[in-house]
Structure formats: C-alpha cells, structure tokens
Scaffold this motif. Sequence first.
Motif, mmCIF file in Angstrom:
data_model
loop_
_atom_site.group_PDB
_atom_site.id
_atom_site.type_symbol
_atom_site.label_atom_id
_atom_site.label_comp_id
_atom_site.label_asym_id
_atom_site.label_seq_id
_atom_site.Cartn_x
_atom_site.Cartn_y
_atom_site.Cartn_z
ATOM 1 N N THR A 175 -3.352 -11.328 62.358
ATOM 2 C CA THR A 175 -4.245 -11.761 61.170
ATOM 3 C C THR A 175 -5.217 -12.046 60.249
ATOM 4 O O THR A 175 -5.587 -12.286 59.375
ATOM 5 C CB THR A 175 -4.368 -13.728 61.394
ATOM 6 O OG1 THR A 175 -3.081 -14.481 62.218
ATOM 7 C CG2 THR A 175 -4.420 -14.837 59.760
ATOM 8 N N ALA A 207 -2.584 -18.677 59.578
ATOM 9 C CA ALA A 207 -2.899 -18.205 58.024
ATOM 10 C C ALA A 207 -0.862 -16.697 57.465
ATOM 11 O O ALA A 207 -1.587 -16.461 57.901
ATOM 12 C CB ALA A 207 -3.780 -17.852 57.967
ATOM 13 N N LEU A 210 -2.163 -14.583 55.410
ATOM 14 C CA LEU A 210 -2.713 -12.881 56.513
ATOM 15 C C LEU A 210 -1.805 -12.735 57.016
ATOM 16 O O LEU A 210 -1.298 -11.956 57.987
ATOM 17 C CB LEU A 210 -3.822 -13.590 57.095
ATOM 18 C CG LEU A 210 -5.135 -14.059 56.020
ATOM 19 C CD1 LEU A 210 -6.222 -15.078 56.709
ATOM 20 C CD2 LEU A 210 -5.588 -12.503 54.837
ATOM 21 N N ASP A 211 -0.940 -13.559 58.247
ATOM 22 C CA ASP A 211 -0.371 -13.609 59.543
ATOM 23 C C ASP A 211 0.865 -12.551 59.159
ATOM 24 O O ASP A 211 1.368 -11.996 58.552
ATOM 25 C CB ASP A 211 0.502 -14.619 60.017
ATOM 26 C CG ASP A 211 -0.129 -15.709 60.416
ATOM 27 O OD1 ASP A 211 -1.070 -15.754 60.265
ATOM 28 O OD2 ASP A 211 0.357 -16.643 60.107
ATOM 29 N N TYR A 309 -13.010 -14.774 55.273
ATOM 30 C CA TYR A 309 -11.642 -14.701 55.502
ATOM 31 C C TYR A 309 -11.718 -15.733 56.832
ATOM 32 O O TYR A 309 -10.913 -16.328 57.250
ATOM 33 C CB TYR A 309 -11.324 -13.235 57.173
ATOM 34 C CG TYR A 309 -11.289 -12.980 57.695
ATOM 35 C CD1 TYR A 309 -9.210 -12.984 57.605
ATOM 36 C CD2 TYR A 309 -11.445 -14.262 59.165
ATOM 37 C CE1 TYR A 309 -8.649 -13.918 59.009
ATOM 38 C CE2 TYR A 309 -10.182 -13.903 60.771
ATOM 39 C CZ TYR A 309 -8.520 -14.081 60.569
ATOM 40 O OH TYR A 309 -8.040 -14.262 60.815
ATOM 41 N N ALA A 313 -8.826 -18.348 56.215
ATOM 42 C CA ALA A 313 -7.603 -18.946 57.287
ATOM 43 C C ALA A 313 -8.019 -19.918 57.704
ATOM 44 O O ALA A 313 -6.678 -20.746 58.650
ATOM 45 C CB ALA A 313 -8.141 -17.361 58.451
#
Length: 491
Positions: A175, A207, A210-211, A309, A313
């Motif tokens: 992530t 998240a 993003l993952d 981030y 996240a």
Amino acid sequence: MNANELTIAEARDALAGGELSAVDLTMACLTAIDAGTPLNAFVHATPEIALDQARAADARRGADAGALNGIPLGIKDLFCTKGVASQAASNILKGFKPEYESTVTSKLFEAGAVMLGKLNMDEFAMGSSNETSCYGDAVNPWKVDDRRLTPGGSSGGSAAAVAADLCLGATGTDTGGSIRQPAAFTGIVGIKPTYGRVSRWGIVAFASSLDQAGPMTKSVRDAAILLGAMAGHDPKDSTSADIPVPDFEAALTGDIRGRKIGIPREYRMEGMPAEIEALWARGREMLADAGAEIVDISLPHTKYALPAYYVIAPAEASSNLARYDGVRYGHRARLGQGDGIVDMYEKTRAEGFGKEVQRRVMIGTYVLSAGFYDAYYNRARKVRALIKRDFDEAFAAGVDAILTPATPSSAFGLGEMAEADPVAMYLNDVFTVTVNLAGLPGISVPVGLDAKGLPLGLQLIGRPWDEAGLLNHAHVLERAAGFVEKPRKWW
C-alpha cells in the motif's frame, strides 16, 4: 542443499524432471516451518491442505500441469482463504474463516501451487515493522548481534519466511511499500505491480486506491514466474485492468543496452546514510556497465509524498474499516446490562483494533470530516495528481526505469522505534510511497550488505504496465550485484 532452499525455477525443473516429488518438497518446507517457530512467520499452518495439494500435484505432473505445479508457497494473512483463518493479523477478525477464496489464491491453486499456511503481517497491513500484529512480532532471520530485528512491514511474515527458506515464495501486499521495504530488509526480491494488474478481490482492504498484491521471492526469475500466475483481469474487481498479461519470464533477456535509467535528484534525502548513498552509486555503475544510459531527472513533488500518503491512506482505511462492527463476523464485545447497539460498536472496535489501527482510523475520520475535507483530503488528492504527473513527464522524456534506494536504512531492532515515535516509523516509507500514489510498478532487489552485515536493497520503478521491462532491468541489476548471502541459521 535441502529441497526447501531451492528457488521456484529450480524446484519447477526438478519436479518436471522427476528428481523431486511435490510431497517431498512440501515436507521439507513443513519441517523448516516447525524449526522456524522463533521467527513467528507462519501464524496459521495448513499441513493437511498442503499435503493434499502436493499429492494432487504429483498426480497431475506432465504437460498439462500448471506453471506452479507442486510449488509450496506462504500466503499473507490478508488474503481470504476458504475455510482457513484469515484475520488480517487483527483481533477484530478472530475466528473468521471465509466461505470464499480470493482471486489471487484461486489463480495460484489453478496453477498448481501448494499452500503451506498463512503468514504474519502488521494489523490490517498498517505498519512498517510487523509490530502491530495480534500474533506478536515476526522476526527477521538476519541476526548480527543479540537483538531481534524487524523483517519490515507490513508483509513481514512473508519476507521472513522466504528469506529463511520456510517456503519457496510468498504473496505480499503493498500500500505504501509493504512488499518492497520488507524485501530489502531481508535480502529477497519483492515487486509491487501496476495498480490494477493483480485483482484485489478477496484481499482485506486497507486503502483501496493504493493496495496492490505482488510476489515475494528468492530471485527476480521467481518473481516473474509468480507474478505471471497472480496477474490478470478479474471482473469481480472494478479496478482490475483488462490488459493482456505478457510472459514475464521470457522478458528476462538480460539486455538493457540503450535503455535510459532516471536518477531522481529529490531522492537524495538530507541525512541519508553514507552506505545507502554508496549502494545507490554502485547500482548506477552496474546498470551503466550493462549498457544503460544514466540520466538525472527531477520529481519535484516527492517531498509532499509522505504527508499526502498519510492523509489518503488513513482516510480510505477509516472508510474500509467501518464494516468491522461486531454484528456480522469476527469479534463481538461482551455487553453489560442496558448496553445498546452503539455501546456494542464502541466496545467491539476498542477491543478488536490495535493502537496503530485506531490511530489511523481517527486520523482518517478527522481528514474526511466536514470542516477539514477540503483542507486535507482534497488537497492530498491534488498533490497525488502532481506526483503522478512528475513520473509521467519523466517517462514521456524517454526514461525506461528509475533507480532509487529501497529504504533509508537496513533492518532495525524490534521495539526500537514503534512505541517511541510512530511518525519516525512512517519515514521508512519515504522512498516507496510515491510509487503507490502514482499507481506504478516498483521492485526491490538485494544488492549488498551494510557494515553490520545486514542486507540492503535498491528500488527500480517502471512505466505503467511495463512489469516485463522492469523485471528485466531488475534481472540485470541482480546478476551484476551477485547477491547470494543468506542469513546464518540461529533459530
């Protein structure tokens, strides 16, 4: 050499040639797992499933066998596995055994892989040291003094298991660096594919924008083999890209002559250890010696990546983790007389979530609240777009891959950073989060040892959907570095 010490490519050839049976290979790994208990890498062993799958692989051997037929793997506890505990290393999911299989594990089983068990990790993948797990800390097999070292996080159990030869490869998720940082800390290879290359269906969400899942292996060739089996379009995942999966292993030609490698000046961080700087310089020389052209580039918005981030996240995490309420599955708090449903929610979440998860849920809820949405979340999204544009401009100018350090240090001792300063822990992601924010593929390759004798890695960042080219660059770097060191067995 014991069978569990083989690479995936070596074991594949030995299995195909009849020199080794899948059952013998699996037994060697199960024996290593039993001996490796002090590493706390495997948290749900599945020996019966593994041996059943190994027998089936032996029966299947031949032309029709899959690309991973008989290969024993470890599965990060974030992947849902049917009938097997899938807790995301959190007490709030205690007792949860899914009735379904994640797309990634389904694809691995279709390719003939053997599941040895589930691997330790940071709770809900939130951490850089595997110290937030409900199972306790995973331990790095590398040891240079009397300290127990972190294997990195969040895929710490995966990294420790591969580095210690408890399995031939493992799944991880990334992530903000959770494949690449632990790979660098343990002297293995870890690749985060382009966002959308590998299905997220059946992987417990942290998240969602993003993952990305990817392989953690002993070599770049193994990463190519394993990624080939994991990747592909999945209609069950709305973010999965309908793009053909190339033959990643066939792309490992070892020829990068005329390729442009970008060196971002913004990654020369203030206070960067001299060893990391020297390793980066050595990486540049190795790629230049292989015929690549080294060019300086600028990624001007890099300095805003960590703050962006750590707004995005946690915001997505607070939304994703709202579903854990004690009603449908997992842990439910004991209620007192007169307690209502709100009390149940509050008590369940207070008992079930660890400190780091609670911290991030609170941050995420705060930045999404009415008065702060524009000031934090929307601004972070705009910064994210600028970070992506920096990379787009570099690639448009002809850069084929970007070389950076993977981590700001080698592995540190367990307990040295987590409680003292969580923000200092977040700095471990300084070289990796940009790749997730931009949705790009990135790979960590072990290149050398520091003065203490601990592994250090370099990161290569590729163009979108060019994992094949990225793996080839990594293959050249791996070959030039000649990193063959293994941790001395102390467990």
